[in-house]
Scaffold this motif. Structure first.
Motif, PDB file in Angstrom:
ATOM      1  N   ALA A  51       0.835  -1.322  -0.114  1.00 51.98           N
ATOM      2  CA  ALA A  51      -0.179   0.082   0.136  1.00 51.98           C
ATOM      3  C   ALA A  51       0.841   1.169  -0.023  1.00 51.98           C
ATOM      4  CB  ALA A  51      -0.975   0.033   1.136  1.00 51.98           C
ATOM      5  N   LEU A  52       0.338   2.194  -0.610  1.00 48.84           N
ATOM      6  CA  LEU A  52       1.029   3.519  -0.862  1.00 48.84           C
ATOM      7  C   LEU A  52       0.652   4.532   0.392  1.00 48.84           C
ATOM      8  CD1 LEU A  52       0.413   4.082  -4.716  1.00 48.84           C
ATOM      9  CD2 LEU A  52       2.395   3.078  -3.678  1.00 48.84           C
ATOM     10  N   PRO A  53       1.694   5.251   0.737  1.00 48.84           N
ATOM     11  CA  PRO A  53       1.341   6.269   1.796  1.00 48.84           C
ATOM     12  C   PRO A  53       0.590   7.087   1.196  1.00 48.84           C
ATOM     13  CG  PRO A  53       3.731   6.493   0.928  1.00 48.84           C
ATOM     14  CD  PRO A  53       3.188   5.214   0.212  1.00 48.84           C
ATOM     15  N   ASP A  54      -0.249   8.069   2.139  1.00 49.82           N
ATOM     16  CA  ASP A  54      -1.110   8.915   1.776  1.00 49.82           C
ATOM     17  C   ASP A  54      -0.510  10.015   0.842  1.00 49.82           C
ATOM     18  OD1 ASP A  54      -2.893   7.634   3.260  1.00 49.82           O
ATOM     19  OD2 ASP A  54      -2.671   9.088   5.030  1.00 49.82           O
ATOM     20  N   ARG A  55       0.663  10.588   0.934  1.00 50.54           N
ATOM     21  CA  ARG A  55       1.143  11.563   0.029  1.00 50.54           C
ATOM     22  C   ARG A  55       1.371  11.026  -1.288  1.00 50.54           C
ATOM     23  NH1 ARG A  55       5.929  12.808   2.877  1.00 50.54           N
ATOM     24  NH2 ARG A  55       4.781  14.516   4.196  1.00 50.54           N
ATOM     25  N   GLU A  56       1.934   9.846  -1.408  1.00 49.16           N
ATOM     26  CA  GLU A  56       1.987   9.161  -2.875  1.00 49.16           C
ATOM     27  C   GLU A  56       0.423   8.960  -3.485  1.00 49.16           C
ATOM     28  OE1 GLU A  56       3.830   7.601  -5.965  1.00 49.16           O
ATOM     29  OE2 GLU A  56       4.937   8.598  -4.353  1.00 49.16           O
ATOM     30  N   ILE A  57      -0.464   8.529  -2.529  1.00 42.57           N
ATOM     31  CA  ILE A  57      -1.779   8.247  -3.268  1.00 42.57           C
ATOM     32  C   ILE A  57      -2.550   9.646  -3.554  1.00 42.57           C
ATOM     33  CG2 ILE A  57      -4.212   7.510  -2.726  1.00 42.57           C
ATOM     34  CD1 ILE A  57      -3.007   5.737  -0.578  1.00 42.57           C
ATOM     35  N   LEU A  63      -5.219  14.821  -5.979  1.00 39.94           N
ATOM     36  CA  LEU A  63      -5.763  15.433  -4.750  1.00 39.94           C
ATOM     37  C   LEU A  63      -4.826  15.822  -3.635  1.00 39.94           C
ATOM     38  CD1 LEU A  63      -8.332  12.503  -4.435  1.00 39.94           C
ATOM     39  CD2 LEU A  63      -8.804  14.554  -5.600  1.00 39.94           C
ATOM     40  N   CYS A  64      -5.275  16.499  -2.594  1.00 43.86           N
ATOM     41  CA  CYS A  64      -4.597  16.873  -1.598  1.00 43.86           C
ATOM     42  C   CYS A  64      -4.624  15.664  -0.472  1.00 43.86           C
ATOM     43  CB  CYS A  64      -4.981  18.076  -0.760  1.00 43.86           C
ATOM     44  SG  CYS A  64      -6.531  18.104   0.097  1.00 43.86           S
ATOM     45  N   GLU A  65      -3.766  15.767   0.234  1.00 42.90           N
ATOM     46  CA  GLU A  65      -3.375  14.448   1.126  1.00 42.90           C
ATOM     47  C   GLU A  65      -4.448  14.393   2.244  1.00 42.90           C
ATOM     48  OE1 GLU A  65       0.077  13.008   4.208  1.00 42.90           O
ATOM     49  OE2 GLU A  65       0.553  14.720   2.573  1.00 42.90           O
ATOM     50  N   ARG A  66      -5.153  15.607   2.657  1.00 44.52           N
ATOM     51  CA  ARG A  66      -6.249  15.483   3.587  1.00 44.52           C
ATOM     52  C   ARG A  66      -7.373  14.739   3.026  1.00 44.52           C
ATOM     53  NH1 ARG A  66      -7.456  14.560   8.194  1.00 44.52           N
ATOM     54  NH2 ARG A  66      -9.419  15.312   8.790  1.00 44.52           N
ATOM     55  N   GLN A  67      -7.655  14.890   1.784  1.00 50.74           N
ATOM     56  CA  GLN A  67      -8.764  14.098   1.193  1.00 50.74           C
ATOM     57  C   GLN A  67      -8.552  12.683   1.012  1.00 50.74           C
ATOM     58  OE1 GLN A  67      -9.045  16.584  -2.581  1.00 50.74           O
ATOM     59  NE2 GLN A  67     -11.146  16.267  -2.424  1.00 50.74           N
ATOM     60  N   VAL A  68      -7.365  12.178   1.090  1.00 51.58           N
ATOM     61  CA  VAL A  68      -7.034  10.870   0.951  1.00 51.58           C
ATOM     62  C   VAL A  68      -7.142  10.453   2.655  1.00 51.58           C
ATOM     63  CG1 VAL A  68      -5.104   9.165   0.831  1.00 51.58           C
ATOM     64  CG2 VAL A  68      -5.270  11.076  -0.739  1.00 51.58           C
ATOM     65  N   VAL A  69      -6.772  11.203   3.375  1.00 52.60           N
ATOM     66  CA  VAL A  69      -6.876  10.750   4.784  1.00 52.60           C
ATOM     67  C   VAL A  69      -8.321  10.515   5.171  1.00 52.60           C
ATOM     68  CG1 VAL A  69      -6.493  11.495   7.141  1.00 52.60           C
ATOM     69  CG2 VAL A  69      -4.721  11.782   5.610  1.00 52.60           C
ATOM     70  N   ARG A  70      -9.282  11.749   4.581  1.00 47.97           N
ATOM     71  CA  ARG A  70     -10.660  11.563   5.006  1.00 47.97           C
ATOM     72  C   ARG A  70     -11.342  10.146   4.207  1.00 47.97           C
ATOM     73  NH1 ARG A  70     -11.655  17.061   2.976  1.00 47.97           N
ATOM     74  NH2 ARG A  70     -10.662  18.128   4.747  1.00 47.97           N
TER      75      ARG A  70
END
Length: 95
Positions: A51-57, A63-70
């Motif tokens: 799995a990729l880290p949020d920054r890479e995704i 997208l911004c990293e916050r959208q990935v986290v949400r």
């Protein structure tokens, strides 16, 4: 050092993964749902590559990293298809 995604592990079943892949290929789906599906597919820890880290995704999905986290949080809390839907209003709109 502990990875930030340890508590929010996305593990997709084969069935859910196929549904998300099909959703990404369909033409009549909202762009928001396609983005969320892509995030979950990239965050899946069962895929061949880790799995990729949020920054890479965020970079791959544009997208911004916050959208990935949400999106990751919502999937872990609610699971499958509900994670792609918008939250329902608690009250009806004013007339």
């Amino acid at each position: 050092m502990q990875c930030q995604n340890d508590k929010l592990r996305v593990l997709l079943t084969a069935k859910v993964r196929k549904e998300l892949e099909a959703l990404c290929r369909q033409g009549c789906v909202s762009a928001a749902n396609v983005r969320k599906a892509k995030i979950l597919l990239l965050a899946d820890e069962k895929q061949a590559e880790k799995a990729l880290p949020d920054r890479e995704i965020a970079q791959r999905a544009g997208l911004c990293e916050r959208q990935v986290v949400r999106s990751r949080q919502k999937f872990v809390r609610e699971g499958g298809p509900p994670a792609l839907e918008r939250r329902r209003r608690s009250r009806p709109p004013l007339a």
